[in-house]
Scaffold this active site. Sequence first.
Site, short mmCIF file in Angstrom:
data_model
loop_
_atom_site.label_atom_id
_atom_site.label_comp_id
_atom_site.label_asym_id
_atom_site.label_seq_id
_atom_site.Cartn_x
_atom_site.Cartn_y
_atom_site.Cartn_z
N GLU A 219 33.67 46.30 37.42
CA GLU A 219 34.80 45.38 37.56
C GLU A 219 34.36 44.19 38.42
O GLU A 219 33.87 44.36 39.53
CB GLU A 219 35.96 46.10 38.23
CG GLU A 219 37.18 45.22 38.35
CD GLU A 219 38.33 45.89 39.10
OE1 GLU A 219 38.09 46.44 40.20
OE2 GLU A 219 39.46 45.85 38.59
N GLU B 135 46.65 53.56 41.43
CA GLU B 135 46.49 52.50 40.41
C GLU B 135 45.21 51.77 40.79
O GLU B 135 45.17 51.07 41.81
CB GLU B 135 47.68 51.53 40.45
CG GLU B 135 49.01 52.16 40.11
CD GLU B 135 49.18 52.45 38.63
OE1 GLU B 135 48.27 52.16 37.84
OE2 GLU B 135 50.24 53.00 38.28
N CYS C 247 44.09 43.52 37.85
CA CYS C 247 43.52 44.82 37.50
C CYS C 247 43.37 44.95 35.99
O CYS C 247 42.46 45.60 35.52
CB CYS C 247 44.42 45.92 38.03
SG CYS C 247 46.12 45.72 37.53
N LYS D 47 51.27 49.48 54.14
CA LYS D 47 50.17 48.74 54.74
C LYS D 47 49.74 47.71 53.68
O LYS D 47 49.06 48.05 52.71
CB LYS D 47 49.02 49.71 55.05
CG LYS D 47 48.14 49.32 56.20
CD LYS D 47 47.34 48.07 55.97
CE LYS D 47 46.21 48.27 54.99
NZ LYS D 47 45.48 47.04 54.68
#
Length: 495
Positions: free
Chosen positions: A388, A256, A290, A181
């Site tokens: 983040e 992750e 990331c 997906k």
Amino acid sequence: MTTTETQLAEYALYIDGNSMPAESGDSYESINPFTGDAWARVPDAGAADVDRAVGAARRALDGPWGELTAPQRGKLLRKLGDLIARDADRLGEIETKDNGKLLREMAGQAKALPEWYYYFAGLADKFEGSVIPTDRANYLVYTRHEPVGVVGAIVPWNSPLLLLTWKLAPALAAGCTFVVKPSDYTPASTLELAKLVEEAGFPPGVFNVVTGWGPPAGQALAGHPDVNKVAFTGSTATGIAVAHAAADNLARVTLELGGKSAQVVFSDADLDAAANGVIAGVFAATGQTCMAGSRLVVHESVKDALVAKIVERAERIKVGDPTAPETEMGPLANDRQFEKVLGFFESAREQGATVACGGQSVAELGGYFVRPTVLTDVDPTMRAVREEIFGPVLTVLPFNDEDGAVALANGTQYGLAASVWTKDVHRAHRMAARLRAGSVWVNAYRTVSPQVPFGGFGASGIGRENGSDAIRAYTETKAIWVELSAETRDPFTLG
Ligand code: NAD
């Protein structure tokens, strides 16, 4: 595909080797974040489509794919790598249309992808079981590494094919089948990859793609009872939801997740090199990576000099059309990201940070552009330092000694990446050991490779991708005991 400027590229789901619409008939438009225009239309899949895809993957596993030998799987992976190399420029263009990142970054990633397929193709027939010398007399004991089964992969928009490949290449090498997906924002390149998988000669059902807007398709895949392993890359919050859904079926999970990585600069560092590394770490890819090195942890004695160098370079960064070769920073990838980053500018100002540069959108460019931003006079409790941002925003935290640097660098829930900038070899290795992060670069930043494990400590994830161990995450180890004596044993004692 696109035939005129105004006509949308039309995509279909790819299930069991066939292109098809969503069962509901629903679709949505993919928007080019640079132009703001829709450029493609993709199916909006739901649980019924995910079920079809998982069913196809199961049949392929129990059918022709399951019968292939490891060297045969390796050959197919090599062929897929060759086809990706052939089409890399086109795949890069498609990714830039979907996520607005620099064409040179996305085409560069697409050109590097074959290396992952070749690496795991090579591993397919070298991941051997072993014969175990046990303490039980008269037994031959050996292990087999068998495919874990049907893999459900869910990936984000920032590097769609790269992050998919980190899962797909080891999964296929191990003999699994696959349903992916892609991110709602970047569905097109994955559907293009499906055509190359077919051209390479993989049997139908080995690779399936379900595209869908918002969480439903991902939720259905993560919680599907016939998925044996969920491989996820995305935000920490979504990763936790995915892990919960997978746990209901005891599916294996690799996560992750996000990061808030520190670049630690000591007073003896080459400040020009460090400034360049910091720029690469947080402004490349518009900070939408990331492993963004979003916290500069710098020795008090060189803070002003280093910040001056970073600000001078940040103000010269060419922001604009991601397809233009001279552009250094494209737009943010979507409206959600744009609003989020502007919100961080606001909260940083409210909480007393000094904006050394940037801190605003780029009015003359419109769209989702923001200026490269450096925030000083921050403290570790501020939102911009803790959370983040996933945008081009650097926060600067000074330290006085090595213990202070370690405390600041490790002072987050995350642990994806870090760097140390120093010329002192003793300190470099000492710091590399003390930093709680899955990747630590010394006098460098933001390099990855198929051969090197990648993943996070703490809230940055579970498990590792890449490297020879990555294939293990797509297998189950079976121990086989063969009785050699043919004698009757006491049935009421163990062993
Ligand atoms: P996201 O978590 O919003 O979405 C990731 C994927 O999950 C998308 O495909 C999305 O459609 C799907 N999804 C959303 N809700 C879901 C649900 N409830 N169940 C199942 N699937 C669901 O992340 P994003 O905004 O697409 O990507 C940015 C994030 O990804 C950042 O946090 C970044 O750090 C992280 N990331 C991590 C790595 C890494 O390797 N550690 C690499 C790239 C990006």
